[in-house]
Design a protein around this motif. Structure first.
Motif, PDB file in Angstrom:
ATOM      1  N   ARG A 130      51.946  29.956  38.003  1.00 39.83           N
ATOM      2  CA  ARG A 130      52.733  30.965  38.713  1.00 39.83           C
ATOM      3  C   ARG A 130      51.984  31.528  39.905  1.00 39.83           C
ATOM      4  O   ARG A 130      52.579  31.845  40.938  1.00 39.83           O
ATOM      5  N   LYS A 131      50.676  31.665  39.813  1.00 40.88           N
ATOM      6  CA  LYS A 131      49.867  32.210  40.896  1.00 40.88           C
ATOM      7  C   LYS A 131      49.435  31.137  41.900  1.00 40.88           C
ATOM      8  O   LYS A 131      48.890  31.452  42.965  1.00 40.88           O
ATOM      9  N   GLY A 132      49.665  29.849  41.573  1.00 34.78           N
ATOM     10  CA  GLY A 132      49.317  28.771  42.494  1.00 34.78           C
ATOM     11  C   GLY A 132      47.820  28.628  42.701  1.00 34.78           C
ATOM     12  O   GLY A 132      47.368  28.373  43.834  1.00 34.78           O
ATOM     13  N   ILE A 133      47.035  28.773  41.636  1.00 31.72           N
ATOM     14  CA  ILE A 133      45.572  28.736  41.760  1.00 31.72           C
ATOM     15  C   ILE A 133      44.972  27.692  40.837  1.00 31.72           C
ATOM     16  O   ILE A 133      45.609  27.222  39.891  1.00 31.72           O
ATOM     17  N   ASN A 134      43.722  27.353  41.120  1.00 30.51           N
ATOM     18  CA  ASN A 134      43.001  26.349  40.348  1.00 30.51           C
ATOM     19  C   ASN A 134      42.155  27.005  39.252  1.00 30.51           C
ATOM     20  O   ASN A 134      42.019  28.231  39.185  1.00 30.51           O
ATOM     21  N   VAL A 135      41.556  26.128  38.453  1.00 34.97           N
ATOM     22  CA  VAL A 135      40.673  26.588  37.378  1.00 34.97           C
ATOM     23  C   VAL A 135      39.251  26.647  37.911  1.00 34.97           C
ATOM     24  O   VAL A 135      38.718  25.646  38.389  1.00 34.97           O
ATOM     25  N   TYR A 136      38.627  27.830  37.817  1.00 36.75           N
ATOM     26  CA  TYR A 136      37.231  28.012  38.243  1.00 36.75           C
ATOM     27  C   TYR A 136      36.439  28.709  37.134  1.00 36.75           C
ATOM     28  O   TYR A 136      36.367  29.937  37.064  1.00 36.75           O
ATOM     29  N   GLY A 137      35.931  27.896  36.210  1.00 36.13           N
ATOM     30  CA  GLY A 137      35.065  28.428  35.166  1.00 36.13           C
ATOM     31  C   GLY A 137      35.757  29.255  34.122  1.00 36.13           C
ATOM     32  O   GLY A 137      35.133  30.130  33.504  1.00 36.13           O
ATOM     33  N   VAL A 138      37.048  29.063  33.883  1.00 37.06           N
ATOM     34  CA  VAL A 138      37.766  29.831  32.866  1.00 37.06           C
ATOM     35  C   VAL A 138      38.200  28.902  31.744  1.00 37.06           C
ATOM     36  O   VAL A 138      38.257  27.683  31.910  1.00 37.06           O
ATOM     37  N   LYS A 139      38.509  29.493  30.581  1.00 39.52           N
ATOM     38  CA  LYS A 139      38.930  28.708  29.428  1.00 39.52           C
ATOM     39  C   LYS A 139      40.249  29.247  28.879  1.00 39.52           C
ATOM     40  O   LYS A 139      40.773  30.247  29.346  1.00 39.52           O
ATOM     41  N   ARG A 140      40.700  28.541  27.830  1.00 36.31           N
ATOM     42  CA  ARG A 140      41.970  28.916  27.218  1.00 36.31           C
ATOM     43  C   ARG A 140      41.821  28.960  25.706  1.00 36.31           C
ATOM     44  O   ARG A 140      41.178  28.099  25.097  1.00 36.31           O
ATOM     45  N   SER A 141      42.404  30.025  25.110  1.00 35.63           N
ATOM     46  CA  SER A 141      42.410  30.140  23.645  1.00 35.63           C
ATOM     47  C   SER A 141      43.852  30.396  23.230  1.00 35.63           C
ATOM     48  O   SER A 141      44.353  31.518  23.365  1.00 35.63           O
TER      49      SER A 141
END
Length: 703
Positions: A130-141
């Motif tokens: 939705r924000k149109g951004i990439n992944v930079y050092g973040v994770k998902r739980s």
């Protein structure tokens, strides 16, 4: 329901603070955790409670940052030993809280580390899409996006979670201040912003390293931490432009951060087609594109030279939408009134000293001032806190009147300051309390330690009509605020209005009743005539007090001395305490000194009328003209005429005044009458054709 024990009182204090108290409270002096929202999985609340000695405790909530202390006994009611023991306990509770906070944050770090290790790489997420951004050092739980929060050493302290709908939460008990998420590596330039989406948009548009501070309030802490680690880096603060939020907190906090590190400042430029809700660089990225983001970053300027400062000043200058500020009792710490002179002069409050002319009001105020400058004793033998004093007088000269009187009272002249005027455009003009209160406060703060401010007369602080309640209240408020901000007692000097003998002294202060209503304490000064073998005495009494006792007083005498060779001045010599209300004391004073119903002004008017009418009836216009020439108010003349029983009648279109019992009045007023005068009196009769006047009875003509 009234709490019946200290434990229940402590429980009530926790509840009053908006927290759900624990079911059981242990009075063992140890720190205990409890749920503050009623949920079984919450333990962010804490308390420490001592049940022995003077029961005392502290409690709070790690999640909200609340921290409050409680004691069953007020500090002023404690003995010295009790106060010492209580402070030792307070210190111990503080150390326990700090130790517990360190432990809580350590546990939060461990939880964050476990959660971060168990999380999977964030390949995709609804929020990122939705924000149109990439992944930079973040994770998902699961459904949550995890953003790591590290300090400058790289230690993971906490996590921010972002739900698919954009809801953001910080990990309970985790540290926020000074923690950030790093995107990229600095290469001579580092950009600090608020949110992850903003940072991701800036990085993809510029390629520069970005530190995500998570909120506006953390911008400065992060910038300062990074400046300490990288002193040579160029730091740009990329502000959120909260233009539609009162005060623009995003821009304001960004300016504060940039100033703290000598950095640069920029904000998104949306042009004239700005959409509602657009505030940050991610919004600009999605609306216009990466080039627009890059152009704004490249246009960053040193904070002190950016036009955004003027923009913020314009925001501050705009009339703000009124917003009522409410204070919840649970957020307030009860405080005792702090006294400069116990029960007489309170720090941070406005006082009025009033009385009839000639009672030594200014000399009394200067006696107060001298006591403060030397840390001396008050009339009740209590000792004053030492400090400086500030005097504005529109009636007395500092050099030949005020300073000599202060020296006669033993003042430390180095702590005495006088308002000499106000310099405007290089020219010294007369000080105007209604205009120059802000400049006075600035000077008082430069001096420091001002404990007493005297305004003589206090009516000078009112630029409008001093008899209108609303105008007086509005004009006195800056004086009240000044007392509070300087933590000083303010004493305004005033006079009594004419008449009103025997009434409430506070209501007799000249001008609007608002003078007495706004002041927290009204002091009155009066002279009492002594008995045949005693000297007259003066009395200082409390006419009103909203914050302490409102009766009792002290005798005083006005004496002359020579504090410096060739310089004579008056000063106050305090006498014994007196009991009774100010109303009773002033009634006695006025009855003895002739300030009551038959005032000196009215006595003068009576004498004037007796002399004027001794030759018979006189036209009213002539009475008015003679009264004006004699400087006697017409209202006073009319009252005196009523007291003398003067007859007023109309004859051939003109009004006359006549005193039929003149002989009796002359005798009562100590006049010696000779036979000719008596004969003349006997020959005086009202002219014929008088309307509305009875013929003089023969008895009234007999001396």
């Amino acid at each position: 329901m009234v709490a019946t024990s200290s434990t229940e009182q402590f429980r009530d204090a926790i509840s009053a603070a908006g927290l759900t108290p624990p079911d059981e409270i242990f009075a063992d002096g140890q720190l205990h955790r409890f749920s503050t929202n009623g949920r079984h999985d919450d333990d962010s609340g804490w308390y420490v409670f001592y049940g022995d000695g003077i029961p005392a405790g502290a409690f709070g909530c790690w999640r909200s940052g609340l921290h409050m202390r409680w004691c069953a006994k007020a500090d002023d009611d404690m003995t010295a030993a009790e106060r010492k023991a209580h402070r030792q306990r307070t210190k111990a509770m503080q150390l326990q809280r700090e130790a517990e906070q360190a432990q809580v944050q350590q546990q939060a770090r461990e939880v964050a580390a476990l959660a971060w290790t168990a999380a999977a790489p964030a390949i995709d997420h609804d929020y990122l899409t939705r924000k149109g951004i990439n992944v930079y050092g973040v994770k998902r739980s699961g459904r949550l996006l995890l953003i790591p929060m590290r300090d400058i050493s790289g230690t993971l302290h906490s996590l921010q979670t972002i739900a698919p709908d954009g809801t953001k939460r910080f990990q309970p008990d985790g540290r926020v201040k000074g923690c950030y998420h790093a995107i990229g590596k600095p290469d001579g330039l580092l950009i600090v912003c608020e949110g992850y989406a903003t940072g991701a948009s800036i990085h993809v548009a510029t390629g520069h390293a970005v530190a995500v501070a998570f909120n506006a309030g953390n911008l400065r802490a992060v910038a300062e931490a990074l400046r300490g680690k990288h002193p040579a880096l160029k730091i740009i603060i990329a502000a959120d432009d909260d233009a539609r939020t009162p005060g623009n907190p995003g821009l304001r906090k960004a300016i504060e951060a940039a100033r703290a590190v000598g950095g640069y400042l920029t904000k998104p430029d949306f042009g004239n087609d700005r959409q509602d809700g657009a505030t940050d660089f991610n919004d600009l990225h999605q609306m216009v594109g990466a080039d627009a983001v890059r152009a704004c970053i490249e246009a960053a300027e040193l904070v002190e030279s950016t036009p955004m400062l003027e923009e913020l000043r314009e925001v501050d200058a705009r009339p703000a939408t009124p917003e009522v500020v409410l204070l919840n009792g649970a957020d307030l710490e009860p405080e005792p009134v702090r006294w400069l002179w116990p029960d007489w002069l309170a720090l941070g409050k406005l006082h009025i000293l009033a009385g009839a002319p000639g009672q030594g009001k200014t000399t009394i105020a200067l006696a107060f001032a001298a006591t403060v400058t030397m840390g001396g004793h008050w009339p009740d033998a209590s000792r004053s806190e030492a400090g400086s004093i500030l005097i504005w007088s529109g009636e007395d000269d500092p050099a030949d009147t005020l300073l000599p009187r202060l020296l006669a009272a033993g003042a430390d002249r180095a702590r005495c300051y006088f308002v000499g005027g106000t310099r405007i455009d290089g020219e010294v003009q007369s000080f105007d309390p209604a205009r120059d209160m802000g400049a006075l406060e600035a000077q008082a703060r430069r001096i420091g330690g001002i404990k007493l401010l005297i305004v003589d007369p206090v009516v000078s602080a009112v630029a409008g009509d001093s008899h209108k309640n609303t105008e007086v209240r509005r004009a006195l408020q800056p004086l009240v605020d000044l007392a509070s901000r300087l933590d000083a007692a303010v004493l305004g000097i005033s006079h009594f209005s004419k008449g009103g003998a025997g009434s409430d002294p506070a209501s007799r202060v000249v001008g609007s009743i608002a003078f007495s209503a706004v002041a927290r304490v009204v002091l009155v000064a009066a002279k009492v005539k002594g008995d045949d073998d005693e000297q007259d005495r003066w009395i200082l009494a409390r006419g009103k007090s909203n914050i302490g006792p409102d009766d009792g007083g002290f005798e005083y005498h006005i004496e002359q001395s020579e504090p410096i060779p060739g310089i004579r001045a008056s000063h106050i010599a305090w006498g014994k305490p007196v009991a009774g209300s100010a109303r009773d004391l002033l009634t006695e004073s006025e009855a003895d000194t002739g300030q009551g119903g038959d005032s000196s002004a009215r006595a003068e008017a009576k004498e004037f009328l007796i002399q004027l009418l001794k030759d018979g009836a006189t036209p009213t216009k002539h009475v008015q003209a003679e009264a004006k020439a004699a400087g006697i108010a017409w209202r006073t003349v009319r009252r005196a005429s009523d007291a003398l029983g003067i007859k007023k009648y109309r004859l051939q279109g003109a009004w006359y005044w006549d005193l039929p019992n003149l002989a009796m009045q002359l005798g009562q007023d100590g006049q010696r009458l000779n036979g000719g005068q008596v004969g003349a009196l006997r020959g005086q009769h009202a002219p014929s054709g008088v309307v509305g006047v009875e013929a003089h009875a023969e008895k009234s003509e007999v001396f």
